[in-house]
Design an enzyme around this catalytic site. Structure first.
Site, PDB file in Angstrom:
ATOM      1  N   ARG A 189      -0.591   1.524   1.863  1.00  0.00           N
ATOM      2  CA  ARG A 189       0.525   0.573   1.692  1.00  0.00           C
ATOM      3  C   ARG A 189       1.404   0.838   0.478  1.00  0.00           C
ATOM      4  NH1 ARG A 189      -1.157  -5.632   2.870  1.00  0.00           N
ATOM      5  NH2 ARG A 189      -2.595  -5.279   1.138  1.00  0.00           N
ATOM      6  N   ASP A 190       1.144   1.922  -0.261  1.00  0.00           N
ATOM      7  CA  ASP A 190       1.980   2.191  -1.431  1.00  0.00           C
ATOM      8  C   ASP A 190       2.166   3.696  -1.641  1.00  0.00           C
ATOM      9  OD1 ASP A 190       3.607   1.246  -3.451  1.00  0.00           O
ATOM     10  OD2 ASP A 190       1.987   0.988  -4.905  1.00  0.00           O
ATOM     11  N   ILE A 191       2.354   4.415  -0.530  1.00  0.00           N
ATOM     12  CA  ILE A 191       2.657   5.839  -0.625  1.00  0.00           C
ATOM     13  C   ILE A 191       4.076   5.986  -1.179  1.00  0.00           C
ATOM     14  CG2 ILE A 191       2.985   7.987   0.667  1.00  0.00           C
ATOM     15  CD1 ILE A 191       0.070   7.135   0.579  1.00  0.00           C
TER      16      ILE A 191
END
Length: 286
Positions: free
Chosen positions: A139-141
Site C-alpha cells: 500500500r505504499d510502493i
C-alpha cells in the site's frame, strides 16, 4: 497523534550491544537508526512506540510483514525485542542495513536509463510476487520506499501501512480515505474501497513508479495543486509513456498503462499475470 520520541542518549543507554547510533529517519510510527554493533557490523534498528492501542496494532502488522517477506528484494530480519525507554514501551527491530540511496534520490527528477528501468521493473515484480504470496498488500510502493544499493540491488522497505488480507482492517469503514501516500495511491485507496484493495493496488503504484523512473516526473501530481490530486487519481489517465519518451519499447509503454488503469479489474489481477506481460516486452533495442 504525535509520536513520542526519546532522547538519543536514552536510546543508546537502553540498546546494549551497540557502540554507535545515527538517526536516519522518523515517521508517525517509528524511528530508524543506523547502528554499529560492538563487533563492528552495521545494521538498521527500528524503534516502534507502543504507547497506544492504535500504534501497537500498526506496529504488530508491520512486524508480521517484515518477518514474513524474504529474498534479496527485502532487508534481512535479524531479531526483535521489547524495551522501556523513558517510561514508554518500544518494540525494537534489528535488520539488515541497506547501504545505498532511495530510488527518489537516484531519480532526482531526471529520466533513468531504460536498461535500469527494465531492471527496476523486474525486481519490483519479484518483490510483489513475494508480497502477494504472503497475502499482503504493501500500500505504499513509492520511490522513497525503494532502496538501490551501490550494486543496483533493489530493496522494498517500509511496511508501515501494510494490509493483511487475512486479518481485519485497521481502517474504519466510514473513513473517507485509506492509508496512503497520495502521489502514488490507487483509486481504491482514495475512495477507501477496502474490498478492492489487493495486489493490483501495489501494481498500480508500481506503474506510476516506472513511469516516473522513465520520464523523471509523476504523471498524476506534476504541475497541479495538491487539492486537485484526489480527483486526478480517479479520472486522469497519464499521457502515453511512449509519446513522452519515444525510446522506450512500445510494449513497455502499454505494460505501464495497464498497471495504472483506473478500474482495478482492468489491471493485471495477479503478479504472475503482470510478469507474463513484462516478459513479452521486446528490449532488443537496448
Amino acid at each position: 497523534m504525535n509520536r513520542f520520541e526519546p532522547a538519543q542518549t536514552s536510546v543508546q543507554m537502553a540498546l546494549t550491544g551497540f557502540r554507535s547510533l545515527a538517526k536516519i529517519g522518523a515517521g508517525s510510527q517509528k524511528i530508524v537508526f543506523r547502528a554499529e554493533r560492538n563487533d563492528g557490523n552495521v545494521c538498521a534498528v527500528k524503534l516502534y512506540p507502543v504507547d497506544t492501542v492504535q500504534r501497537g496494532s500498526r506496529a504488530e502488522r508491520e512486524i508480521q510483514a517484515i518477518t514474513a517477506v524474504t529474498g534479496p528484494q527485502f532487508a534481512t530480519f535479524h531479531g526483535m525485542r521489547r524495551l522501556p525507554i523513558e517510561g514508554v514501551e518500544f518494540v525494537v527491530i534489528e535488520e539488515e542495513f541497506i547501504d545505498g540511496d532511495t530510488l527518489k534520490s537516484r531519480m532526482s527528477g531526471t529520466p533513468l536509463p531504460i536498461s535500469f528501468v527494465r531492471h527496476l521493473g523486474g525486481q519490483l515484480l519479484e518483490a510483489l510476487r513475494v508480497i502477494e504470496a504472503c497475502r499482503l498488500v504493501h500500500r505504499d510502493i513509492k520511490p522513497d520506499n525503494v532502496m538501490i544499493s551501490s550494486a543496483d540491488r533493489v530493496v522494498v522497505i517500509d511496511f508501515g501501512i501494510v494490509r493483511h488480507l487475512d486479518e481485519s482492517s485497521l481502517t474504519a469503514t466510514w473513513a473517507p480515505r485509506g492509508p496512503m501516500t497520495l502521489a502514488y495511491a490507487a483509486p481504491e485507496q482514495v475512495s477507501n474501497d477496502k474490498a478492492a484493495i489487493a495486489i493490483r493496488t501495489d501494481l498500480y503504484a508500481m506503474g506510476l513508479v516506472l513511469y516516473e523512473a522513465a520520464t523523471g516526473f509523476n504523471p498524476i501530481t506534476t504541475g497541479v495543486s495538491r487539492d486537485t490530486i484526489p480527483g486526478r487519481i480517479l479520472t486522469h489517465s497519464p499521457e502515453e509513456l511512449a509519446r513522452v519518451r519515444p525510446d522506450v519499447p512500445a510494449e513497455f509503454s502499454r505494460f505501464v498503462h495497464r498497471l495504472v488503469e483506473k478500474q482495478a479489474h482492468r489491471r493485471p489481477q495477479t503478479v504472475q499475470a503482470a510478469r507474463q506481460l513484462f516478459d513479452r516486452i521486446q528490449w532488443s533495442s537496448l
